[in-house]
Design an enzyme around this catalytic site. Sequence first.
Site, PDB file in Angstrom:
ATOM      1  N   GLU A  64       0.821  -1.209   0.000  1.00 33.46           N
ATOM      2  CA  GLU A  64       0.000   0.000   0.000  1.00 33.46           C
ATOM      3  C   GLU A  64       0.852   1.253   0.000  1.00 33.46           C
ATOM      4  O   GLU A  64       1.965   1.266   0.518  1.00 33.46           O
ATOM      5  CB  GLU A  64      -0.915  -0.018   1.234  1.00 33.46           C
ATOM      6  N   CYS A 104       3.512   8.399   0.788  1.00 31.88           N
ATOM      7  CA  CYS A 104       3.979   7.445   1.783  1.00 31.88           C
ATOM      8  C   CYS A 104       4.159   6.106   1.067  1.00 31.88           C
ATOM      9  O   CYS A 104       3.231   5.606   0.431  1.00 31.88           O
ATOM     10  CB  CYS A 104       2.944   7.351   2.902  1.00 31.88           C
ATOM     11  N   CYS A 140       6.402  -7.015   7.369  1.00 32.89           N
ATOM     12  CA  CYS A 140       7.544  -6.497   8.122  1.00 32.89           C
ATOM     13  C   CYS A 140       7.939  -7.533   9.165  1.00 32.89           C
ATOM     14  O   CYS A 140       7.084  -8.188   9.763  1.00 32.89           O
ATOM     15  CB  CYS A 140       7.171  -5.187   8.814  1.00 32.89           C
ATOM     16  N   CYS A 156       6.493  -5.052  15.828  1.00 33.82           N
ATOM     17  CA  CYS A 156       6.054  -4.064  16.829  1.00 33.82           C
ATOM     18  C   CYS A 156       4.586  -4.342  17.151  1.00 33.82           C
ATOM     19  O   CYS A 156       3.766  -4.516  16.235  1.00 33.82           O
ATOM     20  CB  CYS A 156       6.224  -2.645  16.296  1.00 33.82           C
ATOM     21  N   CYS A 209       1.532  -2.165  15.750  1.00 28.54           N
ATOM     22  CA  CYS A 209       1.501  -1.876  14.313  1.00 28.54           C
ATOM     23  C   CYS A 209       0.821  -2.999  13.541  1.00 28.54           C
ATOM     24  O   CYS A 209       1.176  -4.177  13.700  1.00 28.54           O
ATOM     25  CB  CYS A 209       2.939  -1.682  13.827  1.00 28.54           C
ATOM     26  N   GLU A 257      10.177  -2.419   7.017  1.00 29.47           N
ATOM     27  CA  GLU A 257      11.326  -1.777   7.663  1.00 29.47           C
ATOM     28  C   GLU A 257      12.338  -1.476   6.549  1.00 29.47           C
ATOM     29  O   GLU A 257      13.023  -2.389   6.063  1.00 29.47           O
ATOM     30  CB  GLU A 257      11.901  -2.725   8.725  1.00 29.47           C
ATOM     31  N   CYS A 288      -0.483   5.843   9.451  1.00 33.04           N
ATOM     32  CA  CYS A 288       0.682   5.087   9.920  1.00 33.04           C
ATOM     33  C   CYS A 288       0.263   3.854  10.706  1.00 33.04           C
ATOM     34  O   CYS A 288      -0.560   3.933  11.602  1.00 33.04           O
ATOM     35  CB  CYS A 288       1.509   5.917  10.885  1.00 33.04           C
TER      36      CYS A 288
HETATM   37  N1  SAH Z   1       9.025   0.429   9.725  1.00 33.97           N
HETATM   38  C1  SAH Z   1       9.361   1.784   9.758  1.00 33.97           C
HETATM   39  C2  SAH Z   1       8.494   2.633   8.850  1.00 33.97           C
HETATM   40  C3  SAH Z   1       7.050   2.267   8.759  1.00 33.97           C
HETATM   41  S1  SAH Z   1       6.066   2.573  10.178  1.00 33.97           S
HETATM   42  C4  SAH Z   1       9.311   2.301  11.179  1.00 33.97           C
HETATM   43  O1  SAH Z   1       8.809   1.601  12.043  1.00 33.97           O
HETATM   44  O2  SAH Z   1       9.792   3.398  11.409  1.00 33.97           O
HETATM   45  C5  SAH Z   1       5.905   4.341  10.131  1.00 33.97           C
HETATM   46  C6  SAH Z   1       5.589   4.972  11.473  1.00 33.97           C
HETATM   47  O3  SAH Z   1       4.293   4.588  11.907  1.00 33.97           O
HETATM   48  C7  SAH Z   1       6.548   4.555  12.575  1.00 33.97           C
HETATM   49  O4  SAH Z   1       6.995   5.694  13.281  1.00 33.97           O
HETATM   50  C8  SAH Z   1       5.683   3.697  13.476  1.00 33.97           C
HETATM   51  O5  SAH Z   1       6.126   3.743  14.819  1.00 33.97           O
HETATM   52  C9  SAH Z   1       4.339   4.333  13.300  1.00 33.97           C
HETATM   53  N2  SAH Z   1       3.198   3.471  13.631  1.00 33.97           N
HETATM   54  C10 SAH Z   1       3.094   2.146  13.476  1.00 33.97           C
HETATM   55  N3  SAH Z   1       1.863   1.725  13.879  1.00 33.97           N
HETATM   56  C11 SAH Z   1       1.192   2.823  14.284  1.00 33.97           C
HETATM   57  C12 SAH Z   1      -0.118   3.046  14.764  1.00 33.97           C
HETATM   58  N4  SAH Z   1      -1.008   2.059  14.872  1.00 33.97           N
HETATM   59  N5  SAH Z   1      -0.468   4.312  15.068  1.00 33.97           N
HETATM   60  C13 SAH Z   1       0.406   5.330  14.907  1.00 33.97           C
HETATM   61  N6  SAH Z   1       1.633   5.183  14.422  1.00 33.97           N
HETATM   62  C14 SAH Z   1       2.034   3.941  14.122  1.00 33.97           C
HETATM   63 FE1  SF4 Z   2       7.574  -2.836  11.013  1.00 35.61          FE
HETATM   64 FE2  SF4 Z   2       7.601  -0.189  11.392  1.00 35.61          FE
HETATM   65 FE3  SF4 Z   2       5.397  -1.622  11.874  1.00 35.61          FE
HETATM   66 FE4  SF4 Z   2       7.490  -1.863  13.495  1.00 35.61          FE
HETATM   67  S1  SF4 Z   2       6.260  -0.012  13.175  1.00 35.61           S
HETATM   68  S2  SF4 Z   2       6.272  -3.558  12.667  1.00 35.61           S
HETATM   69  S3  SF4 Z   2       9.149  -1.666  12.059  1.00 35.61           S
HETATM   70  S4  SF4 Z   2       6.352  -1.324   9.898  1.00 35.61           S
END
Ligand code: SAH
Ligand code: SF4
Length: 368
Positions: free
Chosen positions: A108, A121, A128, A132, A135, A179, A352
């Site tokens: 996406e 974006c 990934c 986390c 996420c 990532e 995000c």
């Molecule tokens: N994997 C990379 C980039 C993709 S995630 C990373 O983790 O940095 C992009 C951003 O979205 C990151 O800062 C992550 O912490 C944030 N993110 C992930 N899940 C989220 C959520 N449910 N609500 C708000 N931000 C979130």
């Molecule tokens: Fe991957 Fe970024 Fe989501 Fe963490 S926040 S699981 S590194 S996409």
Amino acid sequence: MLQLPPWDLPAPEAAAAVRPNAAGLGLGDLGQLLSGLGEPAWRGGQIFSGLLRHRWTRWEQFSTLARALRTRLEAAVDLAWPAIVQSQPSEDGSTKHVFGLADGNQVEGVHMPYEDRVTLCLSSQVGCAMGCTFCATGQMGIVRNLSAAEIVGQVIVMLNHHDHPAGQPVNLVFMGMGEPLHNLEHLMAAFETLTHPDGLGIPPRRITVSTSGLVSGIDRMGTFARRPRLALSLNCISDERRARIMPVNRVWNLEALAACLGRFPLQSGERITLEYVLLKGVTDSLEDGFRLATFARRFPSKVNLIPFNPHEGSGFEPPEESRIGALCRQLAEGGITVSVRRSRGQDVAGACGQLVRDDRRQRQPREG
Ligand code: SAH
Ligand code: SF4
């Protein structure tokens, strides 16, 4: 190196299986492709500009090439970007797009128009590996890395879809699925193509890569003379809690991260963005805010607070508005440059950490 097919012995099925795809190739590979067709390598430059500057998507559009060459290209070389298979516009003007890849996987991207620019974006992987817990992408696991062509393709296809006017600035953020530093090789190849002056010519400072904190990857990215800007998903300022919500913290803890960011070779005026997801009751105390400010002062930085975007089954909640305001004020009063990311596209799950294919019908990685 690009593998050229055996042009002179075309068994039809075999030829079909090895047809090269010009879309997303770098300048050098396009030159080789043209040499393989018996053309001068410099014609690769004409194709590069057609693909990246004019954003042409069919050989017949390549008015800079002789008709006979266009016909030969049509017969021998594909020009296939990832296809948009679904678009969901949000009330705030942004649009989430689902891209279908050649192997059936999907990723996406989000198009976010502003008055004077557009921000895209982008995804760097299908899924990934980082896991986390807050996420949605993290919950699906890793399927595979995207190729440089698939990364560049998201940009070209979104700009074409939205009739992007030449000359309007484009910002790219690698904050979609994946990532990016787990896919550094393809990421940097895509970066070279996207920033090349004969193509889109996006200035490197307009491209930001967000990482969950892969110290080895950050160090490696720091060795490139031309590279994107860095954003770190800090998200939590206690090792014990960060390790619970971001498993990467068990390998590189906060001290390792601070040391890595401290040695990252910044250009003059450049700052590292610290992304900080606000999870109610987990990361949003005023004590956390105080520690975050202390961390942020250790190197040139700015803080981006991201109220949690809820998604099904996550078990987390966003904080109260009043807490977001209090943390913001606290950081600003502590001398930190701070902004709050009001995630766009939230009503279509394009914000995000909400980027996940709902059907979870992702295929397994291909061999090689
Ligand atoms: N994997 C990379 C980039 C993709 S995630 C990373 O983790 O940095 C992009 C951003 O979205 C990151 O800062 C992550 O912490 C944030 N993110 C992930 N899940 C989220 C959520 N449910 N609500 C708000 N931000 C979130
Ligand atoms: Fe991957 Fe970024 Fe989501 Fe963490 S926040 S699981 S590194 S996409």
